[in-house]
Design an enzyme around this catalytic site. Structure first.
Site, PDB file in Angstrom:
ATOM      1  CE  LYS A   1      -4.166  -1.816   2.005  1.00  0.00           C
ATOM      2  NZ  LYS A   1      -5.021  -1.650   0.861  1.00  0.00           N
TER       3      LYS A   1
ATOM      4  CG  ASP B   1      -5.884 -13.596  10.260  1.00  0.00           C
ATOM      5  OD1 ASP B   1      -5.226 -14.152   9.362  1.00  0.00           O
ATOM      6  OD2 ASP B   1      -6.929 -12.970  10.058  1.00  0.00           O
TER       7      ASP B   1
ATOM      8  CG  HIS C   1      -1.341  -7.522   8.120  1.00  0.00           C
ATOM      9  ND1 HIS C   1      -0.674  -7.820   6.968  1.00  0.00           N
ATOM     10  CD2 HIS C   1      -2.499  -8.223   8.094  1.00  0.00           C
ATOM     11  CE1 HIS C   1      -1.409  -8.663   6.263  1.00  0.00           C
ATOM     12  NE2 HIS C   1      -2.508  -8.929   6.923  1.00  0.00           N
TER      13      HIS C   1
END
Lengths: 308, 631
Positions: free
Chosen positions: B327, B380, B385
């Site tokens: 991103k 997860d 992230h």
């Protein structure tokens, strides 16, 4: 939202811009550059539209300078500035000010534009038509980092091209050069695959096409070969042939958006190579605001070995 | 010596704004008087180009590298700093002949090991394409001759993200002529059926308009291989297809294998690739593996997975997709920090109070029950992230913008992470309960279909971490993620300390909060700065205001989707935006003790769907005298 101002000044226009922004409730602006379009009434609509489309990628303040030619003597001596301020949805993602100058102020348009430039942000000047011979010396051109001209909009492109060569200064660029980017990137990609030395080159295009001339000069400069200019039926550039020891590398686009790439010893394959609309060209121009050195190289068409 | 030119190049952009406005007016005439001079100077690299093969490419590469690095770093913000660029570009050729070549050489040498893949030339050295030049910024980074093989091509990710991304890349003219796409799945399809499926996926999900000619160019290179992962004939067919594409499409033996399959199939697939000679290309060609998260579920499994993949593929050729890193805003964190002067001086424990990194989703687990239960939010999301975002926010300046240097700095941060001693007091996990989410009634996690009603899986996780180094000692980093929260948002908020002394009385600053810089990663990418400002009026009253920078590019079709960017990087061999296996393993080392603690102690706290998480999470921050931002 649109605010019309007649017989006005730059400071009133600035006030209208702030007022307009307040009124639509977004006083914070993230505009990254000022785009000055110098044009006539006839080309204004298309260029504003292209600039507004491009502003979706580069939020900008667009100042459109339209010099009005008065018909009567009285109008000619009387100097006047009219402005149309557009903010919000009517101006893409930025703001647009259309300035119409009458009489003497037409020769001093820079005095109107200067106070309206965004603080600190880069300035780009674009002449869709009637570009000055020496863009960098032009009063408006001198305000800008980047000066965009268009050889497609002149009567004798190849002669004007020579003028551009004479007056080139860093920051100049031309849409005839921008139009070539897909061609050039495909040629570079083709050579990436072929990985051979090029011994001859030919560019096929309609007569008097400035892009074809620039392409030929670029190939000459980069490949150090003589590039033949072959006249074809067009539209614009139709084919490029690069001769190598093993055979020819050809990108052929007779018409439409599909081109064929032929590499020696490999079957031909199709490539998408469309003619891009004005807004995409402008968006590409605005992506880089430093001097386009490769344009200078292509303009002059000097061989690699000439310079020391 | 090597340092100086690099410095000069690096500072070029920021230095610009110093040039006062009036100079702009005087510059062009001066410049226009020396067309020949420019030719001489700009020819300098060109000359070298003519004389021998390697020197020019080095010079050209350096510039290309610098250029692309600059463009990458600043991303959409280019035009802002662009004000300065023209001057620098204009003045650079003026430098005396003596120093210019040196400036060109030194960094070139320095760049050689790491920076290679970033340049838009064929990675193999020894031949420089005369049509490419670092100064030619218009020519896009086109991948070299190559093809992409997708395993699990019928899956959701493939249809919604990968295939549209491939099309968008082609539409932008970033794929090489002859680019080929091979699908592998257990379907009884012919090439045409596959093309049909891709066609539909592209029409539905691509970001750029559908153009028949681009489609034709792509469709010619599409192949489909039906089969199971343990089906030797299928892999033989794949081998044949790859060879055939090399011959007919000129893919040059360069193939990336995208494993869009559950991790349990990884061993099988990579072994098959090895067995059938697909993991190694002909001489000079590359073979790369692309894998998606999860990269294991704890340290041991991650190591095992890495071992399996590395047995077949060189670690450098394994690309782990963390789509967040593709991103713009995430890349902009680096631009913001290291291309600017005004943030870095305050980016440390002397000024920062704490950092909050949030990734909130408004959706539930959807159809992923099978995968999600037993994994949970922390594994997860936090493991990959959030820890990546934290590493980018906290790391020191890398010596260069290349994969190796970035890895070095990120690893340093991850290795200095210190867990709180009392895990019970400083970590929280939760599970969403039934509630109203944005005007819709939704069920709780335990009522979701396919979930064990006694499941202890976390759908919300918040942890407090500290980074033990000079820059950050004592500054907490609060990481939180959850499903069914207030709204979908991902952001990094750096919250600053209060002014040490206020000349205003307390009533004037009653409503003043702490200054903050917030980097919004999604949905509307951008940045917000919060600071105090006087409220208009006769009394002195100071209140928080926000200054917002919305990413000009984010709402245009021209802004590439994260997957587009990442697939292109894989084809170019540019590993900057891909976490390496060391990072994955370090991240597990951080998370494993927390998971172990959770396993032993207590159960997840319940929070009503549509709220900002369990009360325990608020209490966790309240203990430190702080509170969560409402993003």
């Amino acid at each position: 939202m649109k605010i019309d101002l007649t017989d006005t000044t730059a400071s009133k226009i600035n006030k209208a811009l702030v007022q307009g922004r307040r009124a639509i409730g977004t006083p914070a602006v993230g505009m990254v550059l000022t785009m000055v379009i110098v044009t006539d009434e006839e080309n204004a609509y298309d260029s504003i539209k292209a600039a507004e489309d491009a502003s979706r990628e580069h939020p900008s303040r667009t100042l459109v300078v339209i010099k009005r030619h008065a018909r009567t003597l009285r109008d000619r001596t009387h100097s006047r500035l009219d402005a149309e301020v557009r903010v919000g949805s009517e101006a893409g993602t930025g703001e647009t000010v259309v300035l119409r100058t009458y009489g003497e102020v037409s020769d001093h348009a820079d005095s109107v534009v200067l106070p309206l430039l965004l603080p600190d942000a880069p300035v780009v000047v674009w002449w869709p038509v009637d570009a000055p011979d020496n863009p960098a010396e032009d009063p408006l051109g001198a305000l800008a980092q980047r000066r965009i001209t268009d050889l497609y909009a002149v009567e004798h492109p190849l002669e004007v091209l020579q003028t551009r060569v004479r007056h080139y200064s860093p920051g100049d660029t031309d849409l005839a050069w921008t139009r070539l980017t897909p061609w050039r990137s495909m040629l570079a990609a083709a050579l990436d695959q072929a990985r051979v030395q090029v011994t001859s080159a030919a560019v096929e295009a309609e007569a008097q096409n400035p892009s074809a001339e620039l392409l030929a000069r670029w190939l000459e400069a980069r490949l150090d070969v003589k590039a033949d200019r072959v006249v074809s039926g067009g539209p614009v550039v139709t084919a490029v042939r690069l001769g190598t020891a093993g055979g020819e590398i050809v990108i052929d686009r007779p018409e439409g958006p599909l081109a064929t790439l032929t590499l020696p010893g490999q079957p031909p394959r199709t490539l998408a190579l469309k003619v891009r609309p004005l807004s995409e060209l402008i968006a590409e121009e605005l992506r880089r605001l430093d001097a386009d050195e490769m344009y200078a190289v292509a303009l002059r068409g000097e061989g690699i070995k000439e310079t020391v | 010596m090597t340092k100086t030119p690099a410095k000069a190049a690096g500072s070029a952009a920021p230095a610009g704004p110093r040039t006062p406005g009036p100079a702009e007016a005087t510059r062009p005439p001066a410049a226009s008087t020396r067309p020949t001079g420019t030719a001489g100077a700009s020819g300098a690299s060109g000359t070298a180009g003519g004389t021998e093969g390697s020197a020019p490419s080095a010079g050209g590469r350096r510039r290309a590298a610098a250029g692309s690095a600059a463009s990458r770093k600043t991303g959409g913000a280019v035009p802002r700093t662009g004000a300065s660029a023209p001057h620098d570009a204009g003045t650079a050729p003026k430098a005396p002949g003596g120093s210019a070549p040196e400036a060109g050489k030194a960094p070139a040498r320095k760049k050689a090991p790491g920076g290679r893949g970033r340049v838009p030339v064929v990675p193999a050295a020894g031949w420089a394409n005369p049509l490419r030049d670092g100064r030619d910024r218009r020519l896009p980074r086109i991948a070299g001759p190559s093809g992409l093989v997708i395993f699990g091509v019928t899956g959701d990710l493939s249809r919604k993200k990968l295939m549209p991304a491939v099309y968008d890349l082609a539409n932008r003219g970033l794929l090489p002529p002859g680019f080929s796409l091979v699908g592998f799945a257990r379907r009884d399809w012919e090439d045409q059926d596959f093309a049909e499926v891709v066609h539909d996926a592209v029409k539905e999900h691509a970001r750029t308009p559908f153009r028949e000619e681009v489609w034709q160019q792509l469709a010619e290179g599409m192949r489909f291989i039906p089969g199971d992962f343990d089906d030797d004939t299928a892999f033989k067919q794949l081998r044949d297809a790859v060879d055939e594409l090399d011959a007919s499409r000129g893919t040059g033996g360069n193939f990336a294998f995208y494993l869009s399959v559950p991790p349990k199939f990884f061993p099988k697939v990579v072994q098959q690739l090895k067995k059938h000679g697909l993991a190694e290309g002909p001489k000079g060609a590359w073979r790369r593996a692309v894998i998606e998260k999860p990269f294991g579920h704890d340290l041991a499994s991650a190591r095992e997975l890495n071992r399996i993949v590395h047995e077949v593929f060189d670690p450098e050729q394994v690309f782990r997709i963390d789509h967040y890193l593709g991103k713009e805003t995430v890349q902009n964190i680096l631009a913001l920090r290291f291309a600017n002067q005004m943030y870095e001086p305050i980016w440390n424990r002397s000024y920062v109070d704490h950092v909050q990194i949030t990734m909130a989703e408004d959706i539930g687990i959807g159809g992923r029950a099978g995968y999600y239960d037993g994994i949970g939010a922390a594994r997860d999301v936090i493991q990959n992230h959030l820890l990546q975002l934290m590493a980018l926010t906290a790391m020191e300046e890398p010596i260069a913008f290349d994969a190796e240097a970035l890895l070095t700095e990120k690893l340093k941060v991850l290795k200095s992470v210190r867990l709180p001693e009392d895990l019970g007091a400083h970590t929280v996990r939760g599970q969403y309960a039934e509630g109203w989410q944005g005007g819709e009634k939704v069920v709780g996690y335990l009522q979701e279909e396919g979930i064990d009603p006694h499941s202890k899986t976390d759908t919300y996780a918040a942890v407090k971490l500290e980074i033990d180094n000079r820059r950050w000692a004592g500054i907490p980093f609060y990481l939180r993620t959850g499903k069914r929260l207030g709204r979908r948002v991902t952001e990094v908020a750096v919250v600053f300390q209060r002014a040490p002394h206020s000349p205003f009385d307390t009533t004037a600053t009653e409503e003043l909060g702490q200054n903050a810089i917030v980097i919004r990663v999604q949905p509307d990418e951008g940045m917000t700065v919060r600071f105090g400002s006087k409220v208009p009026g006769t009394s002195m009253e100071i209140r928080d205001v926000s200054m917002d920078f919305a990413y000009g590019e984010s709402f245009t079709e021209s802004s590439p989707e994260a997957y587009e960017r990442l697939i292109l990087d894989v084809l170019l061999g540019d590993a900057n935006l891909f976490p390496r296996h060391q990072e994955v393993e370090e991240s597990w080392k951080i998370l494993d003790p927390i998971e172990a603690y959770w396993h032993e102690h207590g159960t997840p706290a319940q929070y009503r769907a549509g709220t900002w998480g369990p009360r325990e999470a608020d209490e966790m921050l309240a203990r430190d005298g702080r509170s969560w931002r409402r993003p």
